[in-house]
Motif scaffolding. Structure first.
Motif, PDB file in Angstrom:
ATOM      1  N   THR A  22     124.909 -18.644 -41.640  1.00 30.05           N
ATOM      2  CA  THR A  22     126.014 -18.954 -42.543  1.00 30.05           C
ATOM      3  C   THR A  22     125.518 -18.907 -43.983  1.00 30.05           C
ATOM      4  OG1 THR A  22     125.494 -21.296 -42.211  1.00 30.05           O
ATOM      5  CG2 THR A  22     127.268 -20.361 -40.868  1.00 30.05           C
ATOM      6  N   PRO A  23     126.421 -18.763 -44.957  1.00 32.42           N
ATOM      7  CA  PRO A  23     125.990 -18.617 -46.359  1.00 32.42           C
ATOM      8  C   PRO A  23     125.096 -19.738 -46.857  1.00 32.42           C
ATOM      9  CG  PRO A  23     128.299 -18.034 -46.146  1.00 32.42           C
ATOM     10  CD  PRO A  23     127.882 -18.577 -44.814  1.00 32.42           C
ATOM     11  N   GLU A  24     125.297 -20.970 -46.345  1.00 33.58           N
ATOM     12  CA  GLU A  24     124.444 -22.066 -46.811  1.00 33.58           C
ATOM     13  C   GLU A  24     123.002 -21.938 -46.346  1.00 33.58           C
ATOM     14  OE1 GLU A  24     126.969 -23.790 -43.361  1.00 33.58           O
ATOM     15  OE2 GLU A  24     127.241 -22.441 -45.063  1.00 33.58           O
ATOM     16  N   LYS A  25     122.728 -20.981 -45.443  1.00 37.84           N
ATOM     17  CA  LYS A  25     121.354 -20.750 -44.993  1.00 37.84           C
ATOM     18  C   LYS A  25     120.642 -19.706 -45.856  1.00 37.84           C
ATOM     19  CE  LYS A  25     121.352 -23.506 -41.412  1.00 37.84           C
ATOM     20  NZ  LYS A  25     121.369 -23.014 -40.036  1.00 37.84           N
ATOM     21  N   GLY A  26     121.216 -19.410 -47.022  1.00 36.88           N
ATOM     22  CA  GLY A  26     120.615 -18.404 -47.894  1.00 36.88           C
ATOM     23  C   GLY A  26     119.178 -18.718 -48.253  1.00 36.88           C
ATOM     24  N   TYR A  27     118.882 -20.011 -48.477  1.00 37.58           N
ATOM     25  CA  TYR A  27     117.507 -20.407 -48.821  1.00 37.58           C
ATOM     26  C   TYR A  27     116.549 -20.080 -47.683  1.00 37.58           C
ATOM     27  CZ  TYR A  27     117.962 -24.318 -45.595  1.00 37.58           C
ATOM     28  OH  TYR A  27     118.114 -25.062 -44.462  1.00 37.58           O
ATOM     29  N   ALA A  34     111.126 -13.095 -47.531  1.00 39.13           N
ATOM     30  CA  ALA A  34     110.353 -12.723 -48.721  1.00 39.13           C
ATOM     31  C   ALA A  34     108.946 -12.227 -48.375  1.00 39.13           C
ATOM     32  CB  ALA A  34     110.291 -13.892 -49.690  1.00 39.13           C
ATOM     33  N   PRO A  35     108.230 -12.855 -47.413  1.00 39.69           N
ATOM     34  CA  PRO A  35     106.893 -12.341 -47.071  1.00 39.69           C
ATOM     35  C   PRO A  35     106.925 -10.913 -46.523  1.00 39.69           C
ATOM     36  CG  PRO A  35     107.136 -14.593 -46.285  1.00 39.69           C
ATOM     37  CD  PRO A  35     108.502 -14.144 -46.726  1.00 39.69           C
ATOM     38  N   ILE A  36     107.983 -10.571 -45.768  1.00 31.90           N
ATOM     39  CA  ILE A  36     108.098  -9.201 -45.244  1.00 31.90           C
ATOM     40  C   ILE A  36     108.283  -8.234 -46.405  1.00 31.90           C
ATOM     41  CG2 ILE A  36     109.470  -7.639 -43.811  1.00 31.90           C
ATOM     42  CD1 ILE A  36     110.228 -10.027 -42.072  1.00 31.90           C
ATOM     43  N   ALA A  37     109.140  -8.598 -47.343  1.00 30.17           N
ATOM     44  CA  ALA A  37     109.357  -7.738 -48.512  1.00 30.17           C
ATOM     45  C   ALA A  37     108.059  -7.543 -49.279  1.00 30.17           C
ATOM     46  CB  ALA A  37     110.433  -8.353 -49.413  1.00 30.17           C
ATOM     47  N   ARG A  38     107.290  -8.632 -49.490  1.00 26.20           N
ATOM     48  CA  ARG A  38     106.026  -8.515 -50.237  1.00 26.20           C
ATOM     49  C   ARG A  38     105.040  -7.606 -49.514  1.00 26.20           C
ATOM     50  NH1 ARG A  38     106.878 -14.099 -51.196  1.00 26.20           N
ATOM     51  NH2 ARG A  38     105.449 -14.666 -49.513  1.00 26.20           N
ATOM     52  N   VAL A  45     114.313  -9.706 -51.421  1.00 25.11           N
ATOM     53  CA  VAL A  45     114.941  -9.708 -50.099  1.00 25.11           C
ATOM     54  C   VAL A  45     116.178  -8.816 -50.107  1.00 25.11           C
ATOM     55  CG1 VAL A  45     116.192 -11.165 -48.436  1.00 25.11           C
ATOM     56  CG2 VAL A  45     114.038 -11.954 -49.417  1.00 25.11           C
ATOM     57  N   GLY A  46     116.914  -8.832 -51.211  1.00 26.38           N
ATOM     58  CA  GLY A  46     118.082  -7.959 -51.325  1.00 26.38           C
ATOM     59  C   GLY A  46     117.699  -6.490 -51.189  1.00 26.38           C
ATOM     60  N   GLN A  63     110.833  -7.077 -37.182  1.00 30.05           N
ATOM     61  CA  GLN A  63     110.143  -8.085 -37.990  1.00 30.05           C
ATOM     62  C   GLN A  63     111.144  -9.085 -38.582  1.00 30.05           C
ATOM     63  OE1 GLN A  63     107.459  -6.462 -40.953  1.00 30.05           O
ATOM     64  NE2 GLN A  63     106.727  -4.905 -39.524  1.00 30.05           N
ATOM     65  N   ILE A  64     112.285  -8.594 -39.006  1.00 33.13           N
ATOM     66  CA  ILE A  64     113.305  -9.463 -39.593  1.00 33.13           C
ATOM     67  C   ILE A  64     113.872 -10.419 -38.542  1.00 33.13           C
ATOM     68  CG2 ILE A  64     115.670  -9.436 -40.518  1.00 33.13           C
ATOM     69  CD1 ILE A  64     114.788  -6.923 -42.134  1.00 33.13           C
TER      70      ILE A  64
END
Length: 272
Positions: A22-27, A34-38, A45-46, A63-64
């Protein structure tokens, strides 16, 4: 991560794992992806989500899903299922299965393996009671990373301190580096397989089972997905079998494939 990116990720996770975000799980999404993106040299992440929209890269998608799947577990979680297994469930099943002398137990969504190792220790502690019986424990998870961890049988000091009695730790594990590792005799009692609960277990050759542990995972699914999972589990359960769910989970109002057992909490049988 903008709204279209979130909606795309939400759909991917639901289709591939049944996970509802849900949107409130954005954090949570940001912290886990973020670690996958790095690691992939992607700036945000976007941008990671935009990349998978374009490429549909299977390795990245896996992985996601791995990163977003909750893997909270501990040894002998809640206690009572393992005690009931030893004192009541297995003796009853052994009476029903005495012609084949074979018992099969499924630990579904096993995460890093504490549940199947707890099952294996429970069985090993029964000693002569199950001598001459073929007992199989099949442990499955959607996450390749968790399965790889579970197969090694290696756990940190913190992990073995969560629910594992000291006498069982010293009996079935050996010290290794800064943690402990399950002895080969224990590890050999378990077969680990990759399996997605959204798939048809019968088609995947998963059954039949006398006991299915599917604990503390369905709470992350919506009702339609739970109904689908229950239908699959019913296909691979022997007529006298037991389904063991987590304390906050039930079949009531969701599935007519199972029935509530009088006086039992978290245990269900096949509908007659």
């Amino acid at each position: 991560m903008n709204a279209p990116e979130f909606e795309y990720l939400k759909q991917v996770l639901y289709e591939r794992s049944g996970l509802v975000v849900t949107p409130e799980k954005g954090y949570l999404i940001e912290s886990r992806l973020a670690p996958i993106a790095r690691r992939r040299g992607i700036g945000s992440v976007g941008q990671l989500i935009e990349e998978i929209r374009k490429t549909r890269d299977e390795a990245m998608l896996n992985q996601i899903v791995d990163a977003m799947t909750t893997n909270e577990t501990l040894f002998f979680r809640d206690g009572w299922p393992f005690e009931r297994l030893k004192t009541t469930l297995l003796p009853e099943i052994m009476n029903m299965a005495k012609s084949s002398r074979r018992i099969r137990i499924w630990s579904a969504a096993c995460s890093s393996g504490q549940e199947p190792y707890s099952l294996a220790m429970t069985l090993a502690e029964m000693g002569p009671q199950i001598a001459g019986w073929q007992v199989e424990i099949i442990a499955t998870d959607i996450s390749d990373a968790m399965l790889a961890r579970a197969e090694t049988g290696r756990y940190s000091m913190f992990e073995v301190s969560r629910g594992l009695p000291d006498h069982l730790l010293r009996k079935y594990f050996t010290p290794e580096n800064d943690g402990w590792r399950a002895k080969d005799t224990l590890r050999q009692m378990i077969e680990f397989r990759r399996y997605n609960l959204l798939d048809d277990p019968h088609a995947a050759g998963m059954g039949p089972f006398d006991i299915i542990f599917c604990r503390n995972v369905l709470i992350y699914f919506d009702e339609n997905t739970r109904r689908r999972v229950f239908a699959g589990l019913a296909k691979v359960m022997r007529p006298w079998g037991y389904l063991c769910l987590g304390g906050a989970e039930t079949v009531v109002g969701i599935s007519d494939a199972f029935r509530v057992l009088s006086g039992e909490r978290g245990l269900f049988g096949l509908a007659k």
